[in-house]
Design a protein around this motif. Structure first.
Motif, PDB file in Angstrom:
ATOM      1  N   UNK A 124       0.811  -1.220   0.000  1.00  0.00           N
ATOM      2  CA  UNK A 124       0.000   0.000   0.000  1.00  0.00           C
ATOM      3  C   UNK A 124       0.844   1.270   0.000  1.00  0.00           C
ATOM      4  N   UNK A 125       2.148   1.132   0.286  1.00  0.00           N
ATOM      5  CA  UNK A 125       3.022   2.307   0.302  1.00  0.00           C
ATOM      6  C   UNK A 125       3.777   2.476  -1.002  1.00  0.00           C
ATOM      7  N   UNK A 126       3.562   1.584  -1.964  1.00  0.00           N
ATOM      8  CA  UNK A 126       4.278   1.636  -3.240  1.00  0.00           C
ATOM      9  C   UNK A 126       3.303   1.929  -4.377  1.00  0.00           C
ATOM     10  N   UNK A 127       3.709   2.790  -5.290  1.00  0.00           N
ATOM     11  CA  UNK A 127       2.874   3.070  -6.447  1.00  0.00           C
ATOM     12  C   UNK A 127       2.814   1.864  -7.361  1.00  0.00           C
ATOM     13  N   UNK A 128       3.935   1.176  -7.500  1.00  0.00           N
ATOM     14  CA  UNK A 128       3.995  -0.042  -8.312  1.00  0.00           C
ATOM     15  C   UNK A 128       4.589  -1.162  -7.457  1.00  0.00           C
ATOM     16  N   UNK A 142       7.039   7.989 -13.143  1.00  0.00           N
ATOM     17  CA  UNK A 142       6.233   8.455 -12.009  1.00  0.00           C
ATOM     18  C   UNK A 142       7.010   9.464 -11.160  1.00  0.00           C
ATOM     19  N   UNK A 143       8.270   9.172 -10.871  1.00  0.00           N
ATOM     20  CA  UNK A 143       9.089  10.104 -10.076  1.00  0.00           C
ATOM     21  C   UNK A 143       9.250  11.441 -10.780  1.00  0.00           C
ATOM     22  N   UNK A 190      -0.386  11.387  -2.012  1.00  0.00           N
ATOM     23  CA  UNK A 190      -1.650  11.770  -2.662  1.00  0.00           C
ATOM     24  C   UNK A 190      -1.926  10.895  -3.885  1.00  0.00           C
ATOM     25  N   UNK A 191      -0.909  10.669  -4.698  1.00  0.00           N
ATOM     26  CA  UNK A 191      -1.073   9.812  -5.876  1.00  0.00           C
ATOM     27  C   UNK A 191      -1.378   8.367  -5.470  1.00  0.00           C
ATOM     28  N   UNK A 192      -0.668   7.874  -4.475  1.00  0.00           N
ATOM     29  CA  UNK A 192      -0.912   6.501  -4.009  1.00  0.00           C
ATOM     30  C   UNK A 192      -2.314   6.374  -3.426  1.00  0.00           C
TER      31      UNK A 192
END
Length: 212
Positions: A124-128, A142-143, A190-192
């Motif tokens: 849940x803490x990672x975008x991918x 993304x970065x 926010x994105x996550x």
């Protein structure tokens, strides 16, 4: 005159076939001695880091600290460290975006997986959260997007500060590791959060359609 060697008539007779079988068994035992299998001991390299004092720290605190620390480290080593060599701001943004994406894919996400007590705990803490080849490129893109918003945020704050002070073009709020790390962390979260919300909405919709 030589003495004849006396033979024991009571000694057991060993046939040539039995002698050959004994030799064959001895050779086979010698050859197969190194093929003996031993039970493998399962060692968890992260167990000692998940026990003791670290285990008492909430997972969300460790996750936020890891993200914040690496964000600040990128600013310190790249923006400050290479500032004298990369003078163009656009070139600097590109370099920071690439470096941050690589670090996220190789170090940050692997650190989250390392500290997991079960598979998927820190996803849940990672975008991918997937560990695939394509995530390397995806994290760089993304970065770079998050970095662009961070730069825009700095510009907005400086514009507002200049308007309030009656100045123009002054850099009131400069870039430094701590505030940069916080800004990057907030936008990243926010994105996550938006990604998790969209996934939840889609999952709820599928569940409702399945119930009908």
């Amino acid at each position: 005159m030589t003495k004849k060697k006396k033979t024991d008539v009571n000694a057991p007779k060993v046939s040539t076939q039995n002698y050959y079988d004994l030799k064959k068994d001895a050779v086979e035992r010698l050859v197969n001695a190194d093929k003996k299998t031993y039970p493998k001991t399962k060692v968890d390299p992260g167990k000692e880091y998940r026990s003791g004092a670290l285990s008492k720290i909430p997972a969300w605190v460790k996750a936020l600290f890891i993200k914040f620390w690496f964000n600040g480290a990128v600013c310190f080593f790249i923006f400050w460290g290479l500032g004298l060599y990369i003078t163009d701001i656009l070139d600097m943004i590109v370099v920071i975006g690439i470096v941050h994406g690589v670090i996220t894919d190789i170090l940050v996400n692997n650190a989250f997986r390392f500290f997991e007590t079960y598979t998927g705990e820190n996803s849940k803490w990672m975008m991918f959260p997937q560990k695939k080849y394509w995530t390397f490129i995806a994290n760089i893109i993304y970065s770079s997007i998050v970095l662009y918003i961070v730069v825009w945020l700095y510009n907005v704050i400086n514009e507002i500060a200049n308007m309030a002070r009656g100045t123009q073009g002054e850099i009131v709020l400069g870039v430094e590791p701590i505030l940069f790390g916080i800004f990057f962390l907030i936008i990243d979260l926010c994105f996550i959060g938006m990604k998790r919300l969209i996934i939840k909405i889609i999952a709820d919709a599928k569940q409702k359609n399945g119930m009908k």
